[in-house]
Design a protein around this motif. Sequence first.
Motif, PDB file in Angstrom:
ATOM      1  N   ALA A  23      42.934  34.538  39.986  1.00  0.00           N
ATOM      2  CA  ALA A  23      41.907  35.724  40.600  1.00  0.00           C
ATOM      3  C   ALA A  23      41.424  35.225  42.124  1.00  0.00           C
ATOM      4  O   ALA A  23      41.479  36.066  42.926  1.00  0.00           O
ATOM      5  CB  ALA A  23      40.736  35.756  39.806  1.00  0.00           C
ATOM      6  N   SER A  87      37.557  43.039  36.822  1.00  0.00           N
ATOM      7  CA  SER A  87      38.762  43.340  37.288  1.00  0.00           C
ATOM      8  C   SER A  87      38.877  44.945  36.872  1.00  0.00           C
ATOM      9  O   SER A  87      39.737  45.513  37.765  1.00  0.00           O
ATOM     10  CB  SER A  87      39.709  42.749  36.082  1.00  0.00           C
ATOM     11  OG  SER A  87      39.740  41.222  36.483  1.00  0.00           O
ATOM     12  N   PHE A  90      37.839  47.532  39.729  1.00  0.00           N
ATOM     13  CA  PHE A  90      38.690  47.643  40.818  1.00  0.00           C
ATOM     14  C   PHE A  90      39.331  49.050  40.898  1.00  0.00           C
ATOM     15  O   PHE A  90      39.791  49.578  41.922  1.00  0.00           O
ATOM     16  CB  PHE A  90      39.960  46.856  41.005  1.00  0.00           C
ATOM     17  CG  PHE A  90      39.581  45.583  41.718  1.00  0.00           C
ATOM     18  CD1 PHE A  90      40.218  45.541  43.121  1.00  0.00           C
ATOM     19  CD2 PHE A  90      38.626  44.566  41.647  1.00  0.00           C
ATOM     20  CE1 PHE A  90      39.964  44.447  44.013  1.00  0.00           C
ATOM     21  CE2 PHE A  90      38.323  43.553  42.303  1.00  0.00           C
ATOM     22  CZ  PHE A  90      39.036  43.423  43.606  1.00  0.00           C
ATOM     23  N   ILE A 109      33.327  40.002  39.126  1.00  0.00           N
ATOM     24  CA  ILE A 109      34.499  38.912  38.676  1.00  0.00           C
ATOM     25  C   ILE A 109      34.029  37.420  38.892  1.00  0.00           C
ATOM     26  O   ILE A 109      34.125  36.540  37.787  1.00  0.00           O
ATOM     27  CB  ILE A 109      35.598  39.218  39.523  1.00  0.00           C
ATOM     28  CG1 ILE A 109      36.440  40.476  39.196  1.00  0.00           C
ATOM     29  CG2 ILE A 109      36.812  37.867  39.564  1.00  0.00           C
ATOM     30  CD1 ILE A 109      37.588  40.750  39.993  1.00  0.00           C
ATOM     31  N   TYR A 192      45.155  44.467  38.864  1.00  0.00           N
ATOM     32  CA  TYR A 192      43.686  44.260  38.408  1.00  0.00           C
ATOM     33  C   TYR A 192      43.486  44.524  36.878  1.00  0.00           C
ATOM     34  O   TYR A 192      42.646  44.090  36.188  1.00  0.00           O
ATOM     35  CB  TYR A 192      42.585  44.403  39.235  1.00  0.00           C
ATOM     36  CG  TYR A 192      42.367  43.479  40.347  1.00  0.00           C
ATOM     37  CD1 TYR A 192      41.512  42.406  40.402  1.00  0.00           C
ATOM     38  CD2 TYR A 192      43.161  43.538  41.555  1.00  0.00           C
ATOM     39  CE1 TYR A 192      41.579  41.472  41.213  1.00  0.00           C
ATOM     40  CE2 TYR A 192      42.986  42.676  42.470  1.00  0.00           C
ATOM     41  CZ  TYR A 192      41.933  41.787  42.381  1.00  0.00           C
ATOM     42  OH  TYR A 192      41.930  40.496  43.346  1.00  0.00           O
TER      43      TYR A 192
END
Length: 422
Positions: A23, A87, A90, A109, A192
């Motif tokens: 990440a 995630s 996104f 995140i 993501y």
Amino acid sequence: MAKARTLFPFILITSLFFLWGFAHNLDPILIPHLQKSFTLTTVQATLVDSAVFIAYFLMALPAGFIMKKYGYKAGIITGLLVFALGSYLFIPAANTQQYTFFLIALFIIACGLTILETAANPYASSLGDPESSTQRLNLAQSFNGLAATLAPVIGARVILTKGYTAAQLSTMTEEGRKLALAAEAATVKMPYFILGSVLVLIAVVFAFTRLPAIQTNEGHVASKNIFHAFKHRHLTWSVIAQFFYVGAQVCVFSLFILYAPKAAGISEVKAADYLGLCGLAFLIGRFIGTYLMQYYSSARLLAAYAVINILLCIIAIWGYGMITIYTVVGICFFMSIMFPTIFALGIKDLRGDTEFGSSLIIMSIVGGAVLPRVFGYISDVTGNIQYGYAVPLICFAVVAFFGIKGHRVIVKPENLPVSAIL
């Protein structure tokens, strides 16, 4: 028998190091991607790092409280689910084309990552013989280096190669440009979404796995507040050293794709490949560093690596062409052992203060929000991004001091003020 009992939990914990490394190392891909999409300056683009690392400062203490009240397992599962939520965000961020929405998703995140790191670092360090804790943490962190190798290469081909050049965008109408940037923004959705789904799956595995209990307060009464942890002088210096180290690491990795084209005249995608090489050097450095710690003290190795990086930063500032790229690869190799070594030395002999000590060190990761902004400011003001490497140079000087002197375990008497530890 004890080793067999801890092997699978250690493998599971190690997977977390890979996941948050992946990440983090997508961020250098996001920075040029979002900079172009929203026409940002270097300083504005570093808000990506600010959104991530401010979360570490804000969430580290709540993460420590979660660990003290509910245990490491609950903390890990909570961290994974928050990480997954960010995630998934996104997808609406790309749909709305709002830079602020991307920053919010990155912040969430990072909240999940903060909880994970607050739990996983001390857990990995404590899962076995105390004498080998630094080596064990470096081994687990090596998979963070593996992620640093793979994420830029994969991310560049999923995200950067599907974009439009500045020349192509300049020939479009306003409506056409808007549609083009919308299509470009959409490239972040699938990676993501996949990442979020993997995180949920791993959270389920953790929920059904029995983790060995870790006793951190044997022979010491558990501390009731975070200020008690400051009686440990070496913890205070580890917090300072980690602030500067993380700032240096983020400057080097996150701004590499902005640095390399200007310093060496290569394309962004080629720069992403070299960033993958930086990650590989980081990975190899972790394994070699872990091996060398069998023969040299971790503090001495930390100091030596920091001094070497000071010299390499001078070349990164004043060098020309591809030598600057190979110099940064070298910096990545020599900073490979720094985070886990500073962390392990910082929580050494904390006993009842371990959870709060871990939180304090994780809070210091906010250096990744502050120092890249200084790097970006120097780059924008001088018009030369290479001058920004003055920031990592200073950071490595602080790390060198910690390795030489600051790591020594000295417990401050209870009746002295906190400032006396400095």
